[in-house]
Design a protein around this motif. Sequence first.
Motif, short mmCIF file in Angstrom:
data_model
loop_
_atom_site.label_atom_id
_atom_site.label_comp_id
_atom_site.label_asym_id
_atom_site.label_seq_id
_atom_site.Cartn_x
_atom_site.Cartn_y
_atom_site.Cartn_z
N ASP A 36 45.75 50.41 37.22
CA ASP A 36 46.92 49.96 37.96
C ASP A 36 47.55 48.79 37.22
OD1 ASP A 36 48.86 49.71 39.87
OD2 ASP A 36 47.56 48.79 41.38
N ASP A 37 48.30 49.14 36.18
CA ASP A 37 48.85 48.13 35.27
C ASP A 37 49.93 47.31 35.96
OD1 ASP A 37 50.70 47.19 32.92
OD2 ASP A 37 48.87 47.88 31.96
N THR A 38 49.85 45.99 35.82
CA THR A 38 50.79 45.11 36.52
C THR A 38 52.19 45.13 35.92
OG1 THR A 38 50.13 43.21 35.16
CG2 THR A 38 48.95 43.55 37.24
N GLY A 60 47.70 44.07 32.20
CA GLY A 60 49.14 44.17 32.10
C GLY A 60 49.50 44.38 30.64
N HIS A 61 50.25 45.45 30.34
CA HIS A 61 50.55 45.79 28.95
C HIS A 61 52.04 45.61 28.66
CE1 HIS A 61 46.53 47.56 29.25
NE2 HIS A 61 46.49 47.37 27.95
N LEU A 62 52.29 44.77 27.66
CA LEU A 62 53.65 44.39 27.29
C LEU A 62 54.29 45.43 26.40
CD1 LEU A 62 52.60 40.81 26.24
CD2 LEU A 62 53.90 41.33 28.31
N PRO A 63 55.61 45.60 26.50
CA PRO A 63 56.30 46.51 25.57
C PRO A 63 56.18 46.01 24.14
CG PRO A 63 57.88 45.21 26.82
CD PRO A 63 56.54 44.95 27.44
N ILE A 64 56.17 46.94 23.23
CA ILE A 64 55.96 46.62 21.81
C ILE A 64 57.26 46.07 21.19
CG2 ILE A 64 55.49 47.63 19.54
CD1 ILE A 64 53.08 47.23 21.34
N GLU A 103 31.61 38.18 29.18
CA GLU A 103 30.98 36.88 28.88
C GLU A 103 31.92 35.73 29.22
OE1 GLU A 103 28.48 33.86 27.63
OE2 GLU A 103 28.02 35.96 28.05
N GLN A 104 33.20 35.89 28.93
CA GLN A 104 34.17 34.82 29.18
C GLN A 104 34.73 34.86 30.60
OE1 GLN A 104 36.74 35.47 25.55
NE2 GLN A 104 36.24 33.32 25.21
N LYS A 105 34.26 35.81 31.40
CA LYS A 105 34.71 35.95 32.78
C LYS A 105 36.23 36.13 32.87
CE LYS A 105 30.80 33.49 34.88
NZ LYS A 105 30.00 33.49 33.64
N ILE A 106 36.75 36.95 31.97
CA ILE A 106 38.19 37.21 31.93
C ILE A 106 38.59 37.99 33.18
CG2 ILE A 106 40.06 38.32 30.67
CD1 ILE A 106 38.84 35.86 29.26
N SER A 107 39.55 37.47 33.92
CA SER A 107 40.02 38.13 35.14
C SER A 107 41.30 38.91 34.91
CB SER A 107 40.24 37.11 36.25
OG SER A 107 41.32 36.23 35.92
N HIS A 108 42.11 38.49 33.91
CA HIS A 108 43.39 39.12 33.64
C HIS A 108 43.59 39.27 32.13
CE1 HIS A 108 43.95 37.80 37.77
NE2 HIS A 108 45.05 38.54 37.85
N VAL A 109 44.01 40.45 31.72
CA VAL A 109 44.29 40.72 30.31
C VAL A 109 45.76 41.12 30.18
CG1 VAL A 109 43.78 42.19 28.34
CG2 VAL A 109 41.92 41.44 29.84
N ILE A 110 46.54 40.27 29.53
CA ILE A 110 47.94 40.57 29.23
C ILE A 110 48.02 40.77 27.73
CG2 ILE A 110 50.33 39.80 29.41
CD1 ILE A 110 48.97 40.21 32.10
N ARG A 111 48.38 41.98 27.28
CA ARG A 111 48.38 42.30 25.86
C ARG A 111 49.40 43.41 25.59
NH1 ARG A 111 42.41 45.27 25.61
NH2 ARG A 111 42.92 47.06 26.94
N GLY A 112 49.54 43.78 24.32
CA GLY A 112 50.53 44.77 23.92
C GLY A 112 50.18 46.16 24.39
N SER A 113 51.21 46.97 24.64
CA SER A 113 50.98 48.33 25.15
C SER A 113 50.44 49.27 24.07
CB SER A 113 52.28 48.91 25.73
OG SER A 113 53.31 48.94 24.77
N ASP A 114 50.36 48.81 22.81
CA ASP A 114 49.69 49.63 21.80
C ASP A 114 48.21 49.78 22.11
OD1 ASP A 114 49.64 46.82 21.29
OD2 ASP A 114 48.82 47.21 19.30
#
Length: 290
Positions: free
Chosen positions: A139-141, A212-216, A178-189
């Motif tokens: 369910d991508d934000t 959440g995946h950002l447009p390239i 390990e880093q307890k990452i709750s949110h990942v915002i990165r490129g849609s690639d």
Amino acid sequence: MNYVGRFAPTPSGALHFGSLVAAVASYLDARANNGSWLVRIEDLDPPRTVPGSVDAILCCLDTFGLHWDGQLMFQSQRQSAYLEALEKLKKQDRIYPCSCSRAQFQTNPLYLCPCLNSPPSQKDVALKITPPRINVTIDDTIIGPQTQHLADEVGDFVVQRKDQLFSYQLAVVVDDAEQKISHVIRGSDLYQQTPRQAWLQSCLGYHQPVYGHLPIITNNQGQKLSKQNLAAALDLSQAPALLSQALERLGQIAPCSLRQAPVTEQLAWAITQWDIAKVPKRMQDPIAFV
């Protein structure tokens, strides 16, 4: 749950404009949610690491006012954690050795790997994992719900290469946990890789972050900005103007009075005004300065 975001560059060269957009988006989403923002250096593949690039990346982030929290994480120092995760997957009888080359799969779409039923005898093998015949929905934000059938659309994939290096798929899952990452915002690639990462998280008993995946960002030839496509390194002397362009690309249009303001002022405004719903689902135009 406490918000913890991250930016995870590969030290194979200097950051380019596409990297800046991803870093700014993840930074703003974290700060706007009163969260932490971590930096992880994904130096998983030593031959790809360019000397001096780590310092250059950190200097660049600092110049743009993107100050991180806590200690840096380096994937090159995380081998024991990856091995522990691999052993856990082996105990679940999900792993098998494979001697096939990547070229065999790339040149023949109908190629059927024999290694699952006939284990190879040689020592230089990759380790693969077999996903179940299920649909995984993310369910991508930013781009909305996306579903992938793991067995049909992905198939078996590598978790440890023949040269004993661990795959990105395994490493990123272990490190995010390990880093307890709750949110990942990165490129849609990277979007197509997310369902298999979500499945690995479930296998290893990890919490699944919100994605959440950002447009390239593309160049004038329509290619994704990347080091492989010789994307220009960020000109640090133009940081205010470049940051303003990055915000515009993310749908966060600053007032004219802020377009050339110091980066600290632009970021302070952007944190208070950040709205992930305004991030476009795709970039309409290539950037003009590469």
